[in-house]
Design a protein around this motif. Structure first.
Motif, PDB file in Angstrom:
ATOM      1  N   LYS A   6       0.837  -1.207   0.000  1.00 28.91           N
ATOM      2  CA  LYS A   6       0.000   0.000   0.000  1.00 28.91           C
ATOM      3  C   LYS A   6       0.875   1.261   0.000  1.00 28.91           C
ATOM      4  N   ASP A  40      -7.153   0.434   6.482  1.00 27.61           N
ATOM      5  CA  ASP A  40      -7.818   1.655   6.050  1.00 27.61           C
ATOM      6  C   ASP A  40      -8.446   2.311   7.265  1.00 27.61           C
ATOM      7  N   THR A  56      -3.352   5.337   4.305  1.00 32.43           N
ATOM      8  CA  THR A  56      -4.726   4.814   4.308  1.00 32.43           C
ATOM      9  C   THR A  56      -5.364   4.875   5.694  1.00 32.43           C
ATOM     10  N   ASN A  57      -4.538   4.884   6.746  1.00 29.71           N
ATOM     11  CA  ASN A  57      -5.028   4.938   8.121  1.00 29.71           C
ATOM     12  C   ASN A  57      -4.887   6.347   8.686  1.00 29.71           C
ATOM     13  N   THR A  63      -8.491   9.897   1.657  1.00 25.79           N
ATOM     14  CA  THR A  63      -9.409   9.064   2.438  1.00 25.79           C
ATOM     15  C   THR A  63     -10.785   9.736   2.545  1.00 25.79           C
ATOM     16  N   GLU A 175     -15.705   0.312   0.435  1.00 28.68           N
ATOM     17  CA  GLU A 175     -14.764  -0.803   0.277  1.00 28.68           C
ATOM     18  C   GLU A 175     -14.700  -1.307  -1.167  1.00 28.68           C
TER      19      GLU A 175
END
Length: 577
Positions: A6, A40, A56-57, A63, A175
């Motif tokens: 990622k 995520d 992603t987090n 995002t 998703e």
């Protein structure tokens, strides 16, 4: 896809801007890279919330864009071309950018957006969704979290936070997005030009302000004596400054002093690193001012102005910060007794609170023959009940609150509202002042009548992937492996909200809990004390709520010290199994 894959996809993507890539390429700590990409950012029932940054987090325009594209597809599938969305944001860093990103994505998907021209409280967004007949709402806020955080909360067409069912559906669309190229976006100017982005402001503000003022209970008292109340108010660098002061000024509360150092919006929160009215330190400047001003009441609202903290003057002349539960029981008692005295109390009135909130409110409601209801933690569940009452016409919502400093009267907002609460707190303080009492004395009288309830919240912060796993294991131990006899615990009842079961241990009976499923456990003891444990839905924390009742303040404090030590030893053991 692993976190390394990622990470590589972001640093190599032509869709990621150069500044974001630079931030990622400068990372040298493998753990830091893993934390940004091992998952995520979760879209839960409250939407997104996380640290601002690349990955992603993390909270970033990518995002936020992905979440909005998923929301857009859900709205188009559910409502077709009738879908409209209201958007607001608070004073946090990147709030303007995130709100405009959401507007651009929705606009590109053909969805009409009503966007506030500047920051607004979260409850104003809730009102706006209903007032403009929107199908959804978005507010960019991380509520009371530190400056590193921001968030993205989604509201349904009733003005309440989206239900569990809707959140799962939205998540399924999010998703399904495999690549950022699937996210539609137009420029902000193009969105305005084609009429899909409409800027709103005073036209909605005035309607909201008038409705808030309409919740005044003792209108004559306020009209004649509001100017007699001395107030210190701090917006804690957030969105409450203008609406709170406007409501109070228009009602005649002209003797108000604002904390200048905390007046202007600032996402860095320079005077309050943790901008939460639950934290007494946010009132340090106000308390310094109080030495000269000697106010009747001090209060502060958090950055998105849905929570409010209150400071009262004690009998010794010192000022004391009330807990959310204390303010809640004061307002519960005031609303019931005042509405009854003014002949405004419906026969089917209901008080609503959450399962982790003081049970002193139950005793007050019982004393006046008022029904009370418990709901899961989270104000959205109170909002759901208001909607249910409207549909079934079987109850009248009077007042609701949660221990985490959230309160709501009226039914035109479906989330906790510190603008409404500030007005009611001022009126309540004015009422007791007219009777020669302080708000603190009013609280002491309630303790004499109903018992000295004392509650405490302990938040255990466990960061990262390992922290999440430790929280899960601890709760699993408490649910399935806890031996009451071995631990010397006199537990008489266990409520498992994940399994929707209540176990009467003393009488060996089992019953169903008629609430939505949630990973929460509540343990009750023979002496009336209880504790609740649950993972936080928005932070890397496990929360433990404790409650005891004593004959006096000193007695309840001593009981709490003993009870807390015992329970935290148990929690520590659970965390290290």
């Amino acid at each position: 896809m692993s976190y390394k894959e990622k990470y590589a996809s972001w640093t190599n993507s032509q869709l990621i801007d150069s500044q974001t890539k630079k931030e990622l390429l400068e990372l040298t700590d493998e753990k830091a890279i893993e934390d940004r990409f091992y998952k995520d950012l979760e879209f839960g029932t409250g939407g997104l919330r996380g640290i601002i940054g690349a990955g992603t987090n993390r909270m970033n325009v990518y995002t936020v864009g992905k979440a909005t594209q998923g929301l857009a597809q859900y709205l188009l599938n559910t409502y077709g071309d009738t879908a409209t969305v209201a958007i607001a944001h608070d004073s946090r860093n990147m709030s303007t950018e995130f709100s405009e990103t959401a507007a651009r994505v929705l606009s590109a998907n053909g969805i009409k957006v009503y966007l506030y021209e500047s920051l607004r409280p979260t409850p104003v967004l809730s009102f706006t969704v209903r007032h403009l007949d929107c199908k959804a709402g978005i507010v960019i806020t991380a509520s009371h979290n530190p400056k590193q955080y921001n968030g993205y909360k989604v509201y349904g067409e009733d003005g309440g936070q989206v239900t569990d069912k809707a959140a799962k559906e939205i998540l399924s669309y999010i998703e399904a997005i495999q690549d950022f190229s699937e996210i539609k976006k137009v420029s902000f100017e193009e969105g305005k030009k084609n009429g899909k982005i409409e800027i709103i402001g005073e036209n909605v503000d005035k309607v909201y302000i008038d409705k808030v003022k309409g919740l005044t209970v003792r209108e004559d008292l306020v009209k004649e004596h509001a100017r007699d109340l001395k107030i210190i108010y701090t917006p804690i660098h957030g969105s409450g400054n203008i609406p709170v002061r406007r409501v109070l000024k228009e009602l005649g509360y002209t003797n108000l002093t604002v904390v200048k150092e905390q007046e202007l919006p600032d996402g860095n929160f320079p005077t309050a690193p943790y901008p939460n009215p639950e934290d007494p330190k946010v009132f340090n400047i106000a308390l310094n001012m109080a030495k000269e001003i000697q106010p009747d009441i001090i209060f502060g609202t958090d950055p998105d102005c849905d929570r409010i903290g209150v400071v009262v003057k004690t009998n010794t002349g010192e000022y004391k910060v009330l807990t959310g539960n204390q303010t809640g029981v004061l307002l519960t008692h005031y609303m019931i007794t005042s509405m009854k005295e003014m002949n405004k109390l419906a026969n089917d009135s209901v008080i609503i609170k959450t399962i982790v909130t003081t049970e002193m409110a139950n005793k007050i409601a019982d004393a006046y023959g008022i029904e009370y209801m418990d709901v899961l933690t989270g104000f959205k569940y109170i909002g759901e009940k208001i909607k249910e009452f409207e549909q079934n016409r079987n109850h009248t919502y009077l007042f609701g609150f949660e221990e985490s400093y959230g309160y709501l009267a009226g039914n035109f907002v479906r989330d906790k509202d510190a603008v409404i609460a500030s007005m009611l707190i001022c009126e309540m303080t004015l009422y007791y002042k007219s009777k020669g009492k302080t708000l603190y004395e009013a609280l002491m009288n309630l303790y004499k009548t109903y018992g000295c309830f004392k509650e405490q919240l302990v938040s255990i912060e466990l960061q990262g992937k390992e922290g999440q796993e430790k929280i899960a294991k601890a709760i699993d131990y408490l649910r399935n492996s806890l031996d009451y006899k071995a631990e010397g615990l006199n537990v008489i009842r266990k409520s498992d909200y994940k399994l929707s079961k209540e176990y009467d241990i003393k009488n060996a009976k089992e019953s169903d809990i008629k609430l939505p499923k949630s990973n929460v456990l509540k343990f009750r003891f023979e002496d009336g004390s209880w504790f609740v444990v649950r993972p936080s839905g928005t932070e890397p924390k496990m929360k433990v709520y404790l409650s005891v009742t004593g004959q006096s303040i000193e007695d309840s404090e001593a009981k709490m010290d003993e009870f807390k030590n015992r329970i935290m030893e148990l929690i520590d053991k659970a965390c290290n199994i």
